[in-house]
Design a protein around this motif. Structure first.
Motif, PDB file in Angstrom:
ATOM      1  N   PHE A 116       0.833  -1.204   0.000  1.00  0.00           N
ATOM      2  CA  PHE A 116       0.000   0.000   0.000  1.00  0.00           C
ATOM      3  C   PHE A 116       0.871   1.259   0.000  1.00  0.00           C
ATOM      4  O   PHE A 116       0.589   2.230  -0.718  1.00  0.00           O
ATOM      5  CB  PHE A 116      -0.919  -0.005   1.223  1.00  0.00           C
ATOM      6  N   ALA A 117       1.938   1.232   0.787  1.00  0.00           N
ATOM      7  CA  ALA A 117       2.828   2.390   0.893  1.00  0.00           C
ATOM      8  C   ALA A 117       3.547   2.691  -0.414  1.00  0.00           C
ATOM      9  O   ALA A 117       3.948   3.831  -0.671  1.00  0.00           O
ATOM     10  CB  ALA A 117       3.853   2.148   1.994  1.00  0.00           C
ATOM     11  N   LYS A 118       3.705   1.673  -1.276  1.00  0.00           N
ATOM     12  CA  LYS A 118       4.414   1.848  -2.542  1.00  0.00           C
ATOM     13  C   LYS A 118       3.483   2.080  -3.733  1.00  0.00           C
ATOM     14  O   LYS A 118       3.947   2.360  -4.838  1.00  0.00           O
ATOM     15  CB  LYS A 118       5.253   0.594  -2.846  1.00  0.00           C
ATOM     16  N   SER A 119       2.189   1.938  -3.509  1.00  0.00           N
ATOM     17  CA  SER A 119       1.269   1.828  -4.648  1.00  0.00           C
ATOM     18  C   SER A 119       0.441   3.071  -4.954  1.00  0.00           C
ATOM     19  O   SER A 119      -0.453   3.016  -5.797  1.00  0.00           O
ATOM     20  CB  SER A 119       0.320   0.652  -4.419  1.00  0.00           C
ATOM     21  N   ASP A 120       0.706   4.183  -4.316  1.00  0.00           N
ATOM     22  CA  ASP A 120      -0.147   5.359  -4.497  1.00  0.00           C
ATOM     23  C   ASP A 120      -0.210   5.820  -5.954  1.00  0.00           C
ATOM     24  O   ASP A 120      -1.259   6.241  -6.443  1.00  0.00           O
ATOM     25  CB  ASP A 120       0.341   6.511  -3.605  1.00  0.00           C
ATOM     26  N   ALA A 121       0.937   5.731  -6.669  1.00  0.00           N
ATOM     27  CA  ALA A 121       0.993   6.226  -8.051  1.00  0.00           C
ATOM     28  C   ALA A 121       0.705   5.140  -9.084  1.00  0.00           C
ATOM     29  O   ALA A 121       0.758   5.398 -10.297  1.00  0.00           O
ATOM     30  CB  ALA A 121       2.362   6.837  -8.324  1.00  0.00           C
ATOM     31  N   LYS A 176      -8.817  -0.563  -0.698  1.00  0.00           N
ATOM     32  CA  LYS A 176      -8.056   0.597  -0.217  1.00  0.00           C
ATOM     33  C   LYS A 176      -7.037   1.089  -1.239  1.00  0.00           C
ATOM     34  O   LYS A 176      -6.475   2.182  -1.084  1.00  0.00           O
ATOM     35  CB  LYS A 176      -7.340   0.248   1.085  1.00  0.00           C
ATOM     36  N   LEU A 177      -6.794   0.293  -2.283  1.00  0.00           N
ATOM     37  CA  LEU A 177      -5.784   0.656  -3.275  1.00  0.00           C
ATOM     38  C   LEU A 177      -6.357   1.598  -4.330  1.00  0.00           C
ATOM     39  O   LEU A 177      -7.434   1.358  -4.867  1.00  0.00           O
ATOM     40  CB  LEU A 177      -5.254  -0.602  -3.964  1.00  0.00           C
ATOM     41  N   ASN A 178      -5.609   2.654  -4.645  1.00  0.00           N
ATOM     42  CA  ASN A 178      -6.032   3.583  -5.685  1.00  0.00           C
ATOM     43  C   ASN A 178      -6.224   2.877  -7.025  1.00  0.00           C
ATOM     44  O   ASN A 178      -7.169   3.175  -7.759  1.00  0.00           O
ATOM     45  CB  ASN A 178      -5.004   4.709  -5.854  1.00  0.00           C
TER      46      ASN A 178
END
Length: 348
Positions: A259-264, A289-291
């Motif tokens: 999750f911490a790496k997946s925002d973009a 919860k993932l964009n």
């Protein structure tokens, strides 16, 4: 004295020139760091991982073989060598229509599965060779087969991480089946296509960020930065979230770490064999919860799937060019406007 030395150098050069063709004829053909073969003095020498094999002229090409791994059926089908197959294990995982047809006709026998092989049936079929991945727990079975005069050839193609090196195994099968020209022609065509597609991908104006694989239980198994998936994503001119990683195997992470790496992240590929995003949430509610789950695109590898059999793991191993083409279509659809996905499918 000086003239004698010059004469000696000239003589040595002449000898080396005369010997060169003889040496080149015995040069090894390298498939990858794991596999190579050469023909010398009428004997075909094959090295596969830690295993070495020597086949005399009267032993090859093989006429009757058994496959203990469904993925190897892809090489057989690509060479049109299905009629050489007399037995397979776990036939439900084989996609090839020709092999399935031969199974129904009784021309190919089911010899069990990785839980238990039917050793008596295998021996009765008298194959020239058995092709399989090496599984240490089956060493006693392998030895029993060898004691009955059956060649057991270990090919761990699943360990290959460079797409074209997986494809290159077709050259070895071509050598063992007497279909060298067909194998070389097919390999060169795939290689040419693959390299052309790589160049096409470089024309893309954007380089999207990509997530891969999925969670099993509480662990997300992401392909390492040197795996075949990572190579495909890179060659398709996209940015994989573990690009800097040096692993050739899966990297385990918690959902929080991903999750911490997946925002973009804009694309999520190889997300299992789910049938819908709704079904994914039933399996794991955290995905919501993932964009990328809510705003991006998700792709699974079920474009060519029939029951338990998936052609991505069969013909997809040989047609690495088509796999790359799928990824380019996903990340840069404008570059391939008329192409329809072969092995991938977008989840709705």
């Amino acid at each position: 004295m000086k003239s004698r030395i010059l004469l000696l150098f000239a003589f040595c050069a002449l000898i080396s020139c005369k010997r060169e063709p003889k040496n080149s004829s015995a040069e090894s053909i390298s498939i990858s760091n794991l596999v190579e073969y050469k023909e010398q003095n009428g004997v075909l020498h094959l090295k596969s991982g830690n295993f070495n094999y020597n086949f005399k002229q009267n032993q090859v090409p093989f006429k009757k073989i058994i496959l203990l791994n469904a993925s190897m059926a892809g090489y057989i089908s690509a060479l049109g060598a299905e009629n050489l197959v007399v037995g397979v294990s776990s036939p439900e995982y084989i996609y090839s229509e020709k092999i399935q047809s031969l199974l129904k006709e009784g021309k190919i026998q089911n010899v069990g599965n990785e839980q238990k092989y039917d050793v008596e049936k295998i021996i009765s079929l008298q194959p020239d060779a058995i092709f399989t991945n090496h599984i240490a727990s089956f060493d006693n079975t392998y030895q029993l087969l060898k004691n009955n005069g059956i060649q057991v050839i270990f090919l761990d193609e699943y360990m290959e991480q460079k797409p074209l090196e997986k494809t290159a195994y077709i050259k070895l099968f071509g050598k063992l089946f007497g279909k060298e020209k067909e194998a070389e022609t097919q390999y060169l065509e795939v290689e040419k296509n693959y390299n052309a597609l790589k160049q096409l991908a470089l024309q893309a104006k954007e380089k999207p960020t990509v997530l891969a694989s999925e969670m099993y239980g509480d662990i997300w198994y992401l392909p390492g930065g040197k795996t075949s998936v990572a190579h495909f994503i890179s060659d398709a001119n996209a940015h994989y979230i573990l690009k800097g990683n040096a692993e050739e195997k899966a990297v385990t992470m918690s959902f929080e770490e991903v999750f911490a790496k997946s925002d973009a992240v804009q694309y999520w590929v190889n997300a299992g064999n789910h049938v819908s995003k709704k079904e994914m949430l039933v399996m794991n509610p955290f995905y919501a919860k993932l964009n990328v789950f809510n705003k991006g695109k998700i792709y699974v590898i079920t474009g060519r799937e029939r029951a338990k059999a998936n052609d991505f793991f069969e013909s997809g191993i040989i047609r690495s060019d088509l796999v790359l083409k799928d990824y380019i279509k996903i990340f840069h659809p404008e570059l391939l406007p008329d192409y329809q996905l072969t092995y991938m499918k977008e989840l709705q």
